[in-house]
Structure formats: C-alpha cells, structure tokens
Motif scaffolding. Structure first.
Motif, short mmCIF file in Angstrom:
data_model
loop_
_atom_site.label_atom_id
_atom_site.label_comp_id
_atom_site.label_asym_id
_atom_site.label_seq_id
_atom_site.Cartn_x
_atom_site.Cartn_y
_atom_site.Cartn_z
N VAL A 274 14.37 101.03 77.99
CA VAL A 274 13.58 102.06 78.68
C VAL A 274 14.50 103.17 79.16
O VAL A 274 15.66 102.94 79.47
N GLU A 275 13.97 104.36 79.23
CA GLU A 275 14.72 105.52 79.71
C GLU A 275 14.45 105.71 81.19
O GLU A 275 13.29 105.74 81.61
N VAL A 276 15.53 105.82 81.98
CA VAL A 276 15.39 105.99 83.43
C VAL A 276 16.45 106.95 83.94
O VAL A 276 17.51 107.11 83.34
N PRO A 277 16.17 107.60 85.09
CA PRO A 277 17.21 108.44 85.71
C PRO A 277 18.22 107.57 86.46
O PRO A 277 17.95 106.39 86.76
N ALA A 278 19.35 108.14 86.78
CA ALA A 278 20.42 107.42 87.48
C ALA A 278 19.96 106.84 88.81
O ALA A 278 20.45 105.78 89.22
N SER A 279 19.02 107.47 89.50
CA SER A 279 18.55 106.95 90.79
C SER A 279 17.92 105.57 90.66
O SER A 279 17.98 104.76 91.58
N VAL A 280 17.31 105.28 89.50
CA VAL A 280 16.74 103.94 89.28
C VAL A 280 17.85 102.91 89.22
O VAL A 280 17.72 101.81 89.76
N LEU A 281 18.97 103.25 88.61
CA LEU A 281 20.11 102.32 88.54
C LEU A 281 20.60 101.98 89.95
O LEU A 281 20.94 100.83 90.22
N GLY A 282 20.60 102.98 90.82
CA GLY A 282 21.02 102.73 92.21
C GLY A 282 20.12 101.73 92.90
O GLY A 282 20.59 100.83 93.62
N VAL A 283 18.81 101.84 92.70
CA VAL A 283 17.87 100.90 93.31
C VAL A 283 18.08 99.50 92.74
O VAL A 283 18.12 98.52 93.48
N LEU A 284 18.24 99.40 91.43
CA LEU A 284 18.45 98.09 90.81
C LEU A 284 19.76 97.47 91.29
O LEU A 284 19.83 96.26 91.53
#
Length: 90
Positions: free
Chosen positions: A46-56
């Motif tokens: 899936v394509e996500v912005p960097a802010s999603v990586l921070g939450v994960l």
C-alpha cells in the motif's frame, strides 16, 4: 491504494507491506496521522505518506520474555505492534 482518504501532499510517500496478523486480529489497520484517515490492509503493498510510518513505529506492545540473566524472571520487552517492510520510496 487502500487508503480511506487520498490527498496530494509534499510529504514523502512509500509503498509498505504490513505483516499479516495473528488469528483474531483485524486484517485492516486504521491510522489517522494529522487528521488524515488511512485503512491499511495487512499483507498487501500500500502507498502511504511518511506520517503513517511514524504512527506505526510508535505503536508498541509489551511482550513477556524470559530474562537472559535469570531464567526464573520474566521481563516485558517492547515489540512493534504492526511490523512493516518498506517496499520502496516514491
């Protein structure tokens, strides 16, 4: 893309794959960084912005493990709640 909301942004984007869940865990993960909602399906790219990586990355789960220095003692160790692999940066 399996996002609830798709917006254009200057934020770096990535293709990721979140590890499949254990039995009984949801197959989709809801993440809402900065008021933007994403529904990420495990086991799919899936394509996500960097802010999603921070939450994960911030989502951790305490897991009991035996203390390597004392077999009779159990300690809690933080593990990623939603382990993922970055397939590629966009």
């Amino acid at each position: 893309m399996n996002a609830v909301v798709k917006t254009k942004s200057a934020e770096p984007r990535f293709i990721i794959n979140v590890q499949l869940a254990n039995d009984g865990e949801p197959k989709k993960i809801f993440v809402s960084p900065n008021g933007r909602d994403f529904l990420i399906e495990r086991g799919k790219d899936v394509e996500v912005p960097a802010s999603v990586l921070g939450v994960l990355d911030d989502a951790v789960l305490g897991v009991p493990e035996r203390d390597p220095n004392d077999e009779n003692r159990v300690v809690m160790v933080d593990r990623k709640r939603f382990p993922y692999t970055i397939v590629r940066a966009l």
